[in-house]
Enzyme design. Structure first.
Site, PDB file in Angstrom:
ATOM      1  N   GLU A   1      42.337  37.212-144.474  1.00  0.00           N
ATOM      2  CA  GLU A   1      41.163  37.185-143.760  1.00  0.00           C
ATOM      3  C   GLU A   1      40.071  35.980-143.765  1.00  0.00           C
ATOM      4  O   GLU A   1      38.960  35.820-144.184  1.00  0.00           O
ATOM      5  CB  GLU A   1      40.173  38.249-144.652  1.00  0.00           C
ATOM      6  CG  GLU A   1      40.770  39.873-144.533  1.00  0.00           C
ATOM      7  CD  GLU A   1      39.903  40.794-145.083  1.00  0.00           C
ATOM      8  OE1 GLU A   1      38.905  40.352-145.822  1.00  0.00           O
ATOM      9  OE2 GLU A   1      40.380  41.878-144.882  1.00  0.00           O
TER      10      GLU A   1
ATOM     11  N   ASP B   1      44.934  52.372-140.760  1.00  0.00           N
ATOM     12  CA  ASP B   1      44.337  53.542-140.796  1.00  0.00           C
ATOM     13  C   ASP B   1      43.359  53.988-139.805  1.00  0.00           C
ATOM     14  O   ASP B   1      42.793  52.948-139.251  1.00  0.00           O
ATOM     15  CB  ASP B   1      43.799  53.677-142.424  1.00  0.00           C
ATOM     16  CG  ASP B   1      42.664  52.747-142.733  1.00  0.00           C
ATOM     17  OD1 ASP B   1      42.081  51.798-141.610  1.00  0.00           O
ATOM     18  OD2 ASP B   1      42.482  52.513-143.717  1.00  0.00           O
TER      19      ASP B   1
HETATM   20  C1  XIL Z   1      40.741  47.468-150.211  1.00  0.00           C
HETATM   21  C2  XIL Z   1      41.254  48.406-151.245  1.00  0.00           C
HETATM   22  O1  XIL Z   1      41.811  49.612-150.460  1.00  0.00           O
HETATM   23  C3  XIL Z   1      40.147  49.215-152.324  1.00  0.00           C
HETATM   24  O2  XIL Z   1      40.882  49.997-153.126  1.00  0.00           O
HETATM   25  C4  XIL Z   1      39.601  47.859-152.954  1.00  0.00           C
HETATM   26  O3  XIL Z   1      38.363  48.491-153.719  1.00  0.00           O
HETATM   27  C5  XIL Z   1      39.019  46.686-151.916  1.00  0.00           C
HETATM   28  O4  XIL Z   1      40.191  46.486-151.119  1.00  0.00           O
HETATM   29  N1  XIL Z   1      41.455  44.660-146.278  1.00  0.00           N
HETATM   30  C6  XIL Z   1      42.554  44.301-147.218  1.00  0.00           C
HETATM   31  C7  XIL Z   1      42.654  45.118-148.362  1.00  0.00           C
HETATM   32  O5  XIL Z   1      43.113  43.254-147.041  1.00  0.00           O
HETATM   33  O6  XIL Z   1      42.898  44.271-149.693  1.00  0.00           O
HETATM   34  C8  XIL Z   1      41.577  45.966-148.838  1.00  0.00           C
HETATM   35  O7  XIL Z   1      41.769  46.983-149.754  1.00  0.00           O
HETATM   36  C9  XIL Z   1      40.841  46.637-147.375  1.00  0.00           C
HETATM   37  C10 XIL Z   1      40.463  45.808-146.313  1.00  0.00           C
END
Ligand code: XIL
Length: 466
Positions: free
Chosen positions: A160, A267
């Site tokens: 990101e 998702d």
């Molecule tokens: C999310 C997890 O699913 C959560 O449990 C945590 O609180 C925050 O991070 N993009 C990503 C992931 O690259 O690492 C993130 O995961 C969701 C968005």
């Protein structure tokens, strides 16, 4: 050729690649191929994974689904910086190891997530900047990737780093403020630490051709043209209601740069869930270099998108319509992977030739000899300054430390360096290893780098083992 034979042929051609070996193993043992997500994906030469949490490995329903359906896992949080280095220099791998061990015992592959990210950093790193942060970040990459060397099929090296909105540029962050080259330095550092892992750049809101995905596309094209070691791009694909009509075309344009593509955090919330899962799955199958899909959780109740029910199993662990649509799509055709994933640097050249020539080719041949070490340098030169990445390679025996000598032309002054100590900032400079990268196994490499004003032509590094 059967898929198993095809993957094995790829293995014979390309060497014992971890991902190909694992897939061959999964496929050889996939008595249920076609009836589970992992089995059906393996029939197409791909993996099907899930993000999982170490804390849920005691939940029977969860583990039953995990073991039955998936042949790849991603630790949902356990490999992030805050989890693995909560105190600077103190590494904690207990929860990540629980996941890695669970996978290893069952022939599942592990996707590493993530070495560097602006979020979920430990507090001590959030408060750092400049050279101190750059050094700490690259130390983190080296230590974590080294610890898991050989166990991770793909690393999200950087997560990101691009901004949302129209500009297509980088996101502001403490890491970005250490210099625009932080991403390429991270990739070179990760390659040196684990040469067998596929190295991915991962991001969201990149599901069609848009300003953000095009910014990333341009970075990947630039990296490929300059030999920065990037092997794949991850598309998180957190979707709602629909998927852009050019999703497949967008995956394909990246694949055409000579990188694999992976769907990394799928998702899908909202309406048309089952249909959209089917569309996304078919898009991956239609792109030869789309090597696998990971869903971001198992049951709706496990999802980070609380209350949105975006996953393939309901809270009780029952298969949803989205599951059936995904499995049907996996069984429904598409292309097979034509370039089986391999370990190490990609074996296939980019299908489109790089549009820009490397700014500067590696300038020096290896020096030194067997038993000692050699050093080579790659330069990224611009008008008035450069970044040098120096690769230190051990000869026929392991070394416990190294000293590299460079002679900077007059007018060149080092402003910033990482993963090495320096004796001076201009003229003849001795670079010595820091505590975590002195030991290099026979034939293996490590890297350090520095930024300087002036020109880097004629640096000619020499290496002495200590
Ligand atoms: C999310 C997890 O699913 C959560 O449990 C945590 O609180 C925050 O991070 N993009 C990503 C992931 O690259 O690492 C993130 O995961 C969701 C968005």
């Amino acid at each position: 050729m059967t898929p198993t034979k095809r993957v094995r042929a790829g293995l014979a051609l390309t060497g014992a690649g971890a991902i190909a070996a694992c897939l061959a193993m999964v496929m050889a043992s996939a008595a249920s191929a076609g009836t589970t997500l992992g089995g059906a994906a393996a029939e197409k030469g791909r993996y099907f994974g899930a993000a999982i949490a170490a804390g849920k490995l005691g939940d029977n329903t969860y583990v039953t689904i995990l073991n039955r359906e998936f042949n790849s896992v991603t630790p949902e949080n356990e490999m992030k910086w805050a989890s693995t280095e909560p105190t600077q220099g103190t590494f904690t791998f207990g929860n990540a190891d629980r996941i890695v061990n669970h996978a290893a015992g069952r022939g599942m592959m592990v996707r590493g997530h993530t070495l560097l990210w602006h979020a979920q950093q430990p507090g001590w790193a959030e408060g750092m900047s400049g050279t101190a942060l750059r050094n700490a970040a690259m130390n983190h990459v080296t230590r974590v990737a080294t610890y898991y060397r050989g166990k991770i099929h793909t690393w999200d090296v950087v997560n990101e780093a691009f901004a949302d909105g129209g500009g297509g540029g980088r996101r502001d962050s403490n890491l970005q403020r250490t210099g625009n080259d932080w991403i390429e330095v991270a990739f070179r550092t990760a390659r040196a630490a684990d040469p067998g892992a596929r190295l991915c750049y991962n991001d969201y809101n990149t599901d069609g051709v848009n300003a953000k995905s095009t910014g990333i596309y341009n970075m990947v094209r630039d990296f490929k043209s300059r030999g920065v070691p990037i092997d794949c791009v991850g598309f998180q694909s957190h979707l709602t209601n629909s998927v852009p009509g050019d999703y497949q075309a967008n995956l394909q344009r990246f694949a055409d740069l000579g990188v694999d593509v992976q769907i990394t955090e799928l998702d899908i919330a909202g309406a048309n869930q089952a249909a959209v899962y089917g569309t996304v799955t078919r898009a991956c199958l239609a792109v030869a270099r789309c090597t696998g899909i990971t869903v971001w959780g198992i049951r709706d109740s496990d999802s980070w998108r609380t209350g949105q029910n975006p996953l393939l199993f309901d809270g009780s662990g029952n298969k949803k319509a989205a599951y059936t649509a995904t499995l049907d799509a996996l069984n429904g055709g598409g292309t097979t992977v034509t370039t089986p994933p391999t370990s190490g640097p990609p074996t296939t050249p980019p299908t489109t030739p790089p549009t820009t020539p490397p700014t500067t080719p590696p300038t020096t041949p290896p020096t030194g000899g067997p038993g000692g070490c050699t050093a080579t340098v790659t330069l990224n030169q611009w008008n008035g300054g450069f970044v040098a990445t120096v690769r230190v390679t051990a000869g026929s025996s392991a070394i416990n430390g190294w000293r590299v000598t460079t002679t900077l032309p007059s007018g060149a002054t080092v402003s910033n360096a990482w993963s090495a100590n320096r004796s001076a900032s201009s003229g003849t400079v001795q670079w010595t290893n820091v505590d975590y990268n002195g030991r290099v196994a026979a034939g293996q490499s490590t890297e350090f780098g520095f930024q300087s004003s002036g020109t880097g032509a004629g640096l000619a590094p020499t290496c002495t083992a200590s």
